[in-house]
Design a protein around this motif. Sequence first.
Motif, mmCIF file in Angstrom:
data_model
loop_
_atom_site.group_PDB
_atom_site.id
_atom_site.type_symbol
_atom_site.label_atom_id
_atom_site.label_comp_id
_atom_site.label_asym_id
_atom_site.label_seq_id
_atom_site.Cartn_x
_atom_site.Cartn_y
_atom_site.Cartn_z
ATOM 1 N N UNK A 14 0.853 -1.183 0.000
ATOM 2 C CA UNK A 14 0.000 0.000 0.000
ATOM 3 C C UNK A 14 0.888 1.232 0.000
ATOM 4 N N UNK A 15 0.584 2.187 -0.864
ATOM 5 C CA UNK A 15 1.360 3.423 -0.980
ATOM 6 C C UNK A 15 1.256 4.226 0.321
ATOM 7 N N UNK A 19 -2.364 5.727 -0.342
ATOM 8 C CA UNK A 19 -3.070 4.600 0.245
ATOM 9 C C UNK A 19 -3.551 3.557 -0.750
ATOM 10 N N UNK A 20 -3.221 3.723 -2.027
ATOM 11 C CA UNK A 20 -3.645 2.758 -3.039
ATOM 12 C C UNK A 20 -2.710 1.557 -3.053
ATOM 13 N N UNK A 21 -3.235 0.389 -3.355
ATOM 14 C CA UNK A 21 -2.375 -0.787 -3.462
ATOM 15 C C UNK A 21 -1.616 -0.775 -4.792
ATOM 16 N N UNK A 22 -0.366 -1.261 -4.755
ATOM 17 C CA UNK A 22 0.402 -1.409 -5.982
ATOM 18 C C UNK A 22 1.158 -2.734 -5.933
ATOM 19 N N UNK A 23 1.414 -3.301 -7.106
ATOM 20 C CA UNK A 23 2.028 -4.627 -7.190
ATOM 21 C C UNK A 23 3.506 -4.535 -7.514
ATOM 22 N N UNK A 35 10.746 -0.179 -1.116
ATOM 23 C CA UNK A 35 9.766 0.565 -1.910
ATOM 24 C C UNK A 35 8.578 0.941 -1.025
ATOM 25 N N UNK A 36 8.222 2.246 -1.025
ATOM 26 C CA UNK A 36 7.113 2.715 -0.190
ATOM 27 C C UNK A 36 6.047 3.463 -0.962
ATOM 28 N N UNK A 37 6.384 3.939 -2.167
ATOM 29 C CA UNK A 37 5.485 4.791 -2.925
ATOM 30 C C UNK A 37 5.143 4.137 -4.263
ATOM 31 N N UNK A 39 4.344 5.703 -7.117
ATOM 32 C CA UNK A 39 4.738 6.456 -8.301
ATOM 33 C C UNK A 39 5.692 7.586 -7.917
ATOM 34 N N UNK A 40 6.290 8.205 -8.936
ATOM 35 C CA UNK A 40 7.149 9.363 -8.698
ATOM 36 C C UNK A 40 6.338 10.534 -8.136
ATOM 37 N N UNK A 41 5.097 10.652 -8.563
ATOM 38 C CA UNK A 41 4.234 11.731 -8.067
ATOM 39 C C UNK A 41 4.029 11.606 -6.559
ATOM 40 N N UNK A 42 3.769 10.399 -6.072
ATOM 41 C CA UNK A 42 3.580 10.192 -4.629
ATOM 42 C C UNK A 42 4.892 10.378 -3.877
ATOM 43 N N UNK A 43 5.988 9.953 -4.462
ATOM 44 C CA UNK A 43 7.291 10.117 -3.822
ATOM 45 C C UNK A 43 7.623 11.599 -3.668
#
Length: 52
Positions: A14-15, A19-23, A35-37, A39-43
């Motif tokens: 989960x980002x 808060x969205x799930x990513x694989x 890895x915690x984010x 996308x680059x936008x969230x990072x």
Amino acid sequence: MARMRKKADLPVKTCAVCGRPFTWRKSWAKVWDEVRYCSDKCRAARGKSSTA
């Protein structure tokens, strides 16, 4: 040759920002634990608050 994995069988996180799930992605294979984010936008938005 190794068998292909189904996308549903890949690990999910989960980002920390949205808060969205990513694989799992192949490019993250060596650093998956860090890895915690999603996308680059969230990072880039990690230190900013969402209140204006």
